[in-house]
Motif scaffolding. Structure first.
Motif, mmCIF file in Angstrom:
data_model
loop_
_atom_site.group_PDB
_atom_site.id
_atom_site.type_symbol
_atom_site.label_atom_id
_atom_site.label_comp_id
_atom_site.label_asym_id
_atom_site.label_seq_id
_atom_site.Cartn_x
_atom_site.Cartn_y
_atom_site.Cartn_z
ATOM 1 N N LYS A 1 -3.015 8.827 -9.185
ATOM 2 C CA LYS A 1 -4.018 8.055 -9.909
ATOM 3 C C LYS A 1 -4.804 8.969 -10.834
ATOM 4 C CE LYS A 1 -7.778 8.334 -6.489
ATOM 5 N NZ LYS A 1 -8.684 7.536 -5.635
ATOM 6 N N VAL A 2 -5.440 8.363 -11.831
ATOM 7 C CA VAL A 2 -6.288 9.097 -12.760
ATOM 8 C C VAL A 2 -7.643 9.301 -12.118
ATOM 9 C CG1 VAL A 2 -7.461 9.030 -14.992
ATOM 10 C CG2 VAL A 2 -5.089 8.262 -14.814
ATOM 11 N N ARG A 3 -8.104 10.540 -12.114
ATOM 12 C CA ARG A 3 -9.386 10.859 -11.520
ATOM 13 C C ARG A 3 -10.287 11.531 -12.555
ATOM 14 N NH1 ARG A 3 -8.640 13.994 -5.991
ATOM 15 N NH2 ARG A 3 -10.887 13.633 -6.035
ATOM 16 N N SER A 4 -11.574 11.582 -12.248
ATOM 17 C CA SER A 4 -12.522 12.245 -13.142
ATOM 18 C C SER A 4 -13.587 12.939 -12.314
ATOM 19 C CB SER A 4 -13.171 11.247 -14.102
ATOM 20 O OG SER A 4 -13.955 10.305 -13.384
ATOM 21 N N GLY A 5 -14.180 13.963 -12.884
ATOM 22 C CA GLY A 5 -15.224 14.707 -12.199
ATOM 23 C C GLY A 5 -15.571 15.951 -12.973
ATOM 24 N N ARG A 6 -16.423 16.769 -12.394
ATOM 25 C CA ARG A 6 -16.866 17.989 -13.040
ATOM 26 C C ARG A 6 -15.855 19.127 -12.886
ATOM 27 N NH1 ARG A 6 -22.270 18.386 -14.164
ATOM 28 N NH2 ARG A 6 -22.948 16.438 -15.089
ATOM 29 N N GLU A 7 -15.097 19.093 -11.812
ATOM 30 C CA GLU A 7 -14.194 20.198 -11.522
ATOM 31 C C GLU A 7 -12.744 19.718 -11.528
ATOM 32 O OE1 GLU A 7 -15.360 21.932 -7.867
ATOM 33 O OE2 GLU A 7 -17.311 22.629 -8.603
ATOM 34 N N PHE A 8 -11.847 20.614 -11.915
ATOM 35 C CA PHE A 8 -10.425 20.299 -11.957
ATOM 36 C C PHE A 8 -9.634 21.414 -11.295
ATOM 37 C CE2 PHE A 8 -6.483 21.232 -14.367
ATOM 38 C CZ PHE A 8 -5.709 20.192 -13.846
ATOM 39 N N ASP A 9 -8.776 21.046 -10.366
ATOM 40 C CA ASP A 9 -7.911 21.998 -9.676
ATOM 41 C C ASP A 9 -6.498 21.856 -10.239
ATOM 42 O OD1 ASP A 9 -6.407 23.573 -8.017
ATOM 43 O OD2 ASP A 9 -7.217 22.760 -6.144
ATOM 44 N N PRO A 10 -6.013 22.837 -11.031
ATOM 45 C CA PRO A 10 -4.686 22.717 -11.662
ATOM 46 C C PRO A 10 -3.536 22.649 -10.669
ATOM 47 C CG PRO A 10 -5.589 24.927 -11.954
ATOM 48 C CD PRO A 10 -6.680 24.096 -11.388
ATOM 49 N N THR A 11 -3.783 22.974 -9.396
ATOM 50 C CA THR A 11 -2.713 22.883 -8.393
ATOM 51 C C THR A 11 -2.521 21.454 -7.897
ATOM 52 O OG1 THR A 11 -4.197 23.333 -6.523
ATOM 53 C CG2 THR A 11 -3.216 25.238 -7.651
ATOM 54 N N LYS A 12 -3.443 20.564 -8.251
ATOM 55 C CA LYS A 12 -3.387 19.193 -7.741
ATOM 56 C C LYS A 12 -3.032 18.154 -8.788
ATOM 57 C CE LYS A 12 -6.667 20.026 -3.980
ATOM 58 N NZ LYS A 12 -7.955 19.620 -3.364
ATOM 59 N N GLY A 13 -2.933 18.564 -10.047
ATOM 60 C CA GLY A 13 -2.616 17.570 -11.065
ATOM 61 C C GLY A 13 -2.593 18.137 -12.459
ATOM 62 N N TYR A 14 -2.677 17.230 -13.449
ATOM 63 C CA TYR A 14 -2.555 17.614 -14.851
ATOM 64 C C TYR A 14 -3.705 17.018 -15.680
ATOM 65 C CZ TYR A 14 2.206 18.555 -13.262
ATOM 66 O OH TYR A 14 3.305 19.004 -12.569
ATOM 67 N N ILE A 15 -4.165 17.785 -16.651
ATOM 68 C CA ILE A 15 -5.223 17.343 -17.560
ATOM 69 C C ILE A 15 -4.682 16.281 -18.512
ATOM 70 C CG2 ILE A 15 -6.561 18.071 -19.588
ATOM 71 C CD1 ILE A 15 -7.978 18.834 -17.142
ATOM 72 N N LEU A 16 -5.456 15.199 -18.708
ATOM 73 C CA LEU A 16 -5.064 14.169 -19.659
ATOM 74 C C LEU A 16 -5.343 14.650 -21.085
ATOM 75 C CD1 LEU A 16 -6.202 10.797 -18.062
ATOM 76 C CD2 LEU A 16 -4.163 12.164 -17.640
ATOM 77 N N HIS A 17 -4.399 14.360 -21.987
ATOM 78 C CA HIS A 17 -4.540 14.779 -23.383
ATOM 79 C C HIS A 17 -3.700 13.835 -24.231
ATOM 80 C CE1 HIS A 17 -5.262 17.636 -26.656
ATOM 81 N NE2 HIS A 17 -4.004 17.428 -27.013
ATOM 82 N N GLY A 18 -4.375 13.037 -25.053
ATOM 83 C CA GLY A 18 -3.661 12.062 -25.877
ATOM 84 C C GLY A 18 -4.146 10.651 -25.611
ATOM 85 N N THR A 19 -3.395 9.664 -26.076
ATOM 86 C CA THR A 19 -3.813 8.269 -25.979
ATOM 87 C C THR A 19 -3.809 7.775 -24.537
ATOM 88 O OG1 THR A 19 -1.538 7.555 -26.386
ATOM 89 C CG2 THR A 19 -3.022 7.687 -28.285
ATOM 90 N N TYR A 20 -4.677 6.800 -24.293
ATOM 91 C CA TYR A 20 -4.814 6.203 -22.961
ATOM 92 C C TYR A 20 -5.013 4.697 -23.115
ATOM 93 C CZ TYR A 20 -7.043 4.772 -18.578
ATOM 94 O OH TYR A 20 -7.369 4.123 -17.413
ATOM 95 N N GLN A 21 -4.359 3.931 -22.234
ATOM 96 C CA GLN A 21 -4.555 2.481 -22.195
ATOM 97 C C GLN A 21 -4.564 2.007 -20.750
ATOM 98 O OE1 GLN A 21 -1.621 0.385 -24.558
ATOM 99 N NE2 GLN A 21 -3.111 0.045 -26.182
ATOM 100 N N GLU A 22 -5.451 1.054 -20.486
ATOM 101 C CA GLU A 22 -5.469 0.366 -19.204
ATOM 102 C C GLU A 22 -5.182 -1.103 -19.475
ATOM 103 O OE1 GLU A 22 -8.580 0.541 -15.649
ATOM 104 O OE2 GLU A 22 -9.185 -0.904 -17.191
#
Length: 282
Positions: free
Chosen positions: A122-143
């Motif tokens: 799932k897409v998550r958000s917060g102040r901190e990002f752990d690169p071992t647990k996922g990937y940074i979003l970059h580009g278009t987004y739609q829900e």
């Protein structure tokens, strides 16, 4: 002989016509510099950049890029991803792009960083990002809920950027906001110098009113004051820091309700330069 004279006559007539044409062109004024107010070689006043126009041009360029290379955003190649939750007509689908490699540096002060959690899917958000647990979003987004788009925007290295819109399930527009690299576009950003390298203050502005996370920085780049505004009023815990080791100096508590005019703010705790707590409100 007559043929020669006739040819000579037409030749002289042609030369006379060219001479008359040159004369007519020479009579037109020639301006060097500024012939009128619509054109100038030299600007005597500073150029003012309109952020709306800048973002519109950026969005146009981005659309052109998407036509050429659908997975390239801001010059960076991405991967496509999606999430799905719910059942039947209530299924919610998220379509997004992400970076396989984390960016070299992530702004630690923006309100939220968005990323895709590969374990929870799932897409998550917060102040901190752990690169071992996922990937940074970059580009278009739609829900989408069913076939209806309920949210639409673009991410820049995990930060909301450009125009973001929200709709209800009937397609009625609920909200439209503009962001600039994670901050509401209207936010006021101040620097210690003209080269804009040392951030001094970030005042969050939404609909012409202070709303969101506020930051003031020491000249060495560390946070000096951090807090939150709601509807133009300080709310919750505001913290002051010493200019070294991220050590807290003072914590002030404001009412959580911006319309609470009876509760007065108070100093909750204080620390000395060695990090030792010297005061706590009973």
């Amino acid at each position: 002989m007559r043929k020669i004279l006739a040819l000579l006559f037409f030749y002289l007539l042609f030369v006379f016509h060219l001479f008359a044409q040159d004369k007519e062109e020479d009579s037109t004024p020639f301006y060097f510099g500024e012939p009128d107010s619509t054109f100038s070689l030299i600007r005597e006043s500073p150029i003012t950049i309109n952020l709306d126009e800048e973002e519109e041009e950026e969005e146009k360029d981005e659309k052109k890029k998407k036509k050429r290379k659908k997975k390239v955003f801001y010059g960076v190649k991405t991967k496509k991803g999606f999430t799905r939750r719910g059942y039947g007509k209530d299924v919610t689908l998220e379509l997004f792009h992400y970076l396989r490699q984390p960016p070299a540096e992530i702004n630690p002060y923006v309100p939220e960083i968005y990323w895709y959690d590969t374990k929870q899917r799932k897409v998550r958000s917060g102040r901190e990002f752990d690169p071992t647990k996922g990937y940074i979003l970059h580009g278009t987004y739609q829900e989408l809920v069913g076939d209806q788009v309920t949210q639409d925007g673009i991410f820049y290295y995990g930060m909301k950027h450009g125009r973001w819109t929200k709709f209800n399930e009937d397609g009625i527009l609920l909200d439209k906001r503009k962001y600039y690299k994670g901050w509401p576009k209207e936010s006021l950003v101040k620097f210690y110098s003209n080269d804009e390298k040392k951030l001094k203050e970030v005042i969050p502005i939404v609909y012409e009113e202070k709303d969101g996370e506020y930051y003031f920085f020491h000249e060495n780049g560390s946070v000096a004051i951090k807090g939150e505004y709601k509807n133009g009023v300080k709310v919750g815990r505001w913290t002051e820091f010493y200019p070294f080791l991220n050590r807290r100096k003072k914590e002030i508590v404001y009412p959580s309700d911006p319309y609470d005019t009876e509760t007065k703010p108070y100093i909750n705790r204080e620390w000395n330069r060695r990090g030792q707590q010297v005061y706590e409100k009973n």
